[in-house]
Write a protein that holds these residues in place. Structure first.
Motif, mmCIF file in Angstrom:
data_model
loop_
_atom_site.group_PDB
_atom_site.id
_atom_site.type_symbol
_atom_site.label_atom_id
_atom_site.label_comp_id
_atom_site.label_asym_id
_atom_site.label_seq_id
_atom_site.Cartn_x
_atom_site.Cartn_y
_atom_site.Cartn_z
ATOM 1 N N SER A 58 1.363 5.069 -0.752
ATOM 2 C CA SER A 58 1.182 4.546 -2.109
ATOM 3 C C SER A 58 -0.227 4.028 -2.360
ATOM 4 O O SER A 58 -0.617 3.794 -3.506
ATOM 5 C CB SER A 58 2.184 3.417 -2.367
ATOM 6 O OG SER A 58 1.894 2.289 -1.543
ATOM 7 N N GLY A 59 -0.983 3.814 -1.285
ATOM 8 C CA GLY A 59 -2.312 3.235 -1.440
ATOM 9 C C GLY A 59 -2.301 1.732 -1.615
ATOM 10 O O GLY A 59 -3.324 1.133 -1.974
ATOM 11 N N ASP A 60 -1.157 1.100 -1.367
ATOM 12 C CA ASP A 60 -1.054 -0.353 -1.514
ATOM 13 C C ASP A 60 -2.029 -1.027 -0.547
ATOM 14 O O ASP A 60 -1.979 -0.797 0.666
ATOM 15 C CB ASP A 60 0.380 -0.798 -1.221
ATOM 16 C CG ASP A 60 0.600 -2.267 -1.523
ATOM 17 O OD1 ASP A 60 -0.277 -2.882 -2.159
ATOM 18 O OD2 ASP A 60 1.650 -2.801 -1.119
ATOM 19 N N THR A 61 -2.913 -1.869 -1.094
ATOM 20 C CA THR A 61 -3.983 -2.479 -0.323
ATOM 21 C C THR A 61 -3.977 -3.983 -0.523
ATOM 22 O O THR A 61 -3.685 -4.470 -1.615
ATOM 23 C CB THR A 61 -5.355 -1.906 -0.735
ATOM 24 O OG1 THR A 61 -5.321 -0.487 -0.601
ATOM 25 C CG2 THR A 61 -6.481 -2.472 0.116
ATOM 26 N N ALA A 62 -4.329 -4.720 0.533
ATOM 27 C CA ALA A 62 -4.435 -6.180 0.477
ATOM 28 C C ALA A 62 -5.855 -6.593 0.842
ATOM 29 O O ALA A 62 -6.661 -5.789 1.328
ATOM 30 C CB ALA A 62 -3.432 -6.825 1.432
ATOM 31 N N LEU A 63 -6.160 -7.850 0.599
ATOM 32 C CA LEU A 63 -7.425 -8.432 1.036
ATOM 33 C C LEU A 63 -7.247 -8.990 2.439
ATOM 34 O O LEU A 63 -6.365 -9.823 2.676
ATOM 35 C CB LEU A 63 -7.853 -9.547 0.076
ATOM 36 C CG LEU A 63 -9.049 -10.410 0.521
ATOM 37 C CD1 LEU A 63 -10.306 -9.559 0.646
ATOM 38 C CD2 LEU A 63 -9.272 -11.572 -0.432
#
Length: 316
Positions: free
Chosen positions: A56-61
Motif C-alpha cells: 500500500s505504500g503506508d509510511t511512517a516517520l
C-alpha cells in the motif's frame, strides 16, 4: 493598477483538521517531513521514512538513536496555520511505536512557538510506562493515568487519542485518553480555556544507539470558525512582470493574472474559477500561491500571452 473588490466578510463554524500527517509521501531520509521543525537540526540526520506496508505504500516517520548524550531532548514541532481558539474542545490522534526511547507529546500554547518551549501532555519512558502532566508548564510527565501502570509494549504499534476539553468555569482542562481503545480521564491545570493552541510537538530522548521511535497518522481536529473565501484583488501582469492598468484597454502582452483571496482556499478550486475565451470555456495553467498574510492567490498563466481582438472573461 489592480482591480480591488469590496465584499462583506462572512464567517461559518464547522469541523476542521488543524494538522494531518500520514507520511505516505515522505521519502527523503535525513530531512524532516514538510510541516515540521526541529529544535536540533543536527539530529535530522537520524530521521527517515519507515515503510509499514510495501503493497500500500503506508509510511511512517522513523527516528533512530545516535549513540550520543541521553540528556538532550529533541522536539519536532508542527505549528498550525490557524490556532485553536481558547475554550474549544479538540482531539489529537496518532500512532506510536518505540524501543528504548523516552518520548513526549507537547501541546503548544499561545506564545510557545520557540523550538524549545515545551509543555507536556503525555509521555512514555524507555520501558513504555505512559504518564501525563497535571501541571500547566511541565516539560516532563510524572502523574499516573490510573492506579496501575499503563504500559505500551515495545516494538508494537499503539493508537492514542486525546480529547482535550477545556473548562473555563472549573479552570481546568480535561483529557479523555484513549489508549488502544481503552479510555482514561484525567484532569490538568492547563489553561487552554484562556489560551489558544498554536501547535503540537513530539519530544524524544535517546537512551542508546538502539533507541527507536516511530510516529504515524498524526491528526489534530476540532471546531473552527472559517472566513468564507472572497476575492480581494485581481492584478494583471505583462511579460516583464509589471502590473497592468485595468481601468482602460488591456494589452495582449499580459502574461498572468493574480486573483488574491482574503483567506486560505482549498486546492480543489479549478471548477470555481473559470476562464472563457470568446464565450467558450477554456483550460488554463495555474498555481496556488501562499501569501505572507496567511491568504492564497491563484495565478493564472498566459504563457503565449493574449490573442488579439479577443474577449477574455475570468469568472469566480
Amino acid at each position: 493598477y489592480p482591480l480591488d473588490v469590496k465584499t462583506e466578510e462572512r464567517w461559518v463554524t464547522g469541523n476542521a483538521d488543524f494538522a494531518d500527517f500520514n507520511f505516505n509521501s515522505y521519502t527523503n531520509g535525513g530531512v524532516l517531513p514538510d510541516g515540521f521543525v526541529s529544535s536540533n537540526e543536527v539530529k535530522n540526520e537520524y530521521v527517515f521514512p519507515e515503510i509499514r506496508d510495501t503493497a500500500s505504500g503506508d509510511t511512517a516517520l522513523g527516528i533512530k538513536g545516535f549513540g550520543g548524550s541521553t540528556r538532550e531532548i529533541t522536539s519536532l514541532a508542527a505549528i498550525f496555520d490557524n490556532a485553536i481558539e481558547p475554550n474549544k474542545d479538540y482531539s489529537i490522534e496518532f500512532e506510536v511505536k518505540s524501543k528504548n526511547m523516552r518520548w513526549w507529546l507537547y501541546i503548544r500554547e499561545d506564545g510557545d512557538t520557540a523550538a524549545k518551549k515545551n509543555r507536556a501532555a503525555i509521555g512514555s519512558d524507555e520501558n513504555g510506562v505512559l504518564k501525563y502532566a497535571a501541571a500547566s508548564d511541565k516539560s516532563s510527565v510524572s502523574d499516573s493515568i490510573t492506579d496501575g501502570e499503563v504500559i505500551l509494549n515495545p516494538d508494537e504499534w499503539h493508537k492514542i487519542k486525546i480529547n482535550v476539553k477545556p473548562n473555563k468555569s472549573a479552570k481546568e482542562t480535561i483529557y479523555d485518553l484513549y489508549i488502544d481503545g481503552e479510555k482514561y480521564t484525567v484532569s490538568t491545570l492547563r489553561e487552554l480555556f484562556d489560551k489558544s493552541t498554536e501547535g503540537i510537538a513530539f519530544g524524544y530522548n535517546e537512551r542508546g544507539a538502539d533507541s527507536e521511535l516511530y510516529l504515524d497518522n498524526i491528526k489534530v481536529s476540532g471546531e473552527m470558525t472559517f472566513k468564507l473565501p472572497e476575492v480581494e484583488r485581481i492584478t494583471f501582469y505583462d511579460v516583464n512582470l509589471n502590473a497592468v492598468r485595468t481601468d482602460d484597454s488591456v494589452t495582449t502582452m499580459i502574461n498572468k493574472a493574480e486573483i488574491k483571496f482574503n483567506t486560505r482556499i482549498t486546492k480543489n478550486f479549478y471548477d470555481y474559477i473559470r476562464l472563457y475565451l470568446d464565450s467558450v470555456r477554456t483550460d488554463y495553467d495555474y498555481e496556488l500561491a501562499d501569501n505572507d498574510d496567511k491568504t492564497n492567490s491563484v495565478i493564472i498563466r498566459f504563457d503565449n500571452m493574449l490573442k488579439p481582438l479577443s474577449e477574455y472573461i475570468i469568472e469566480v
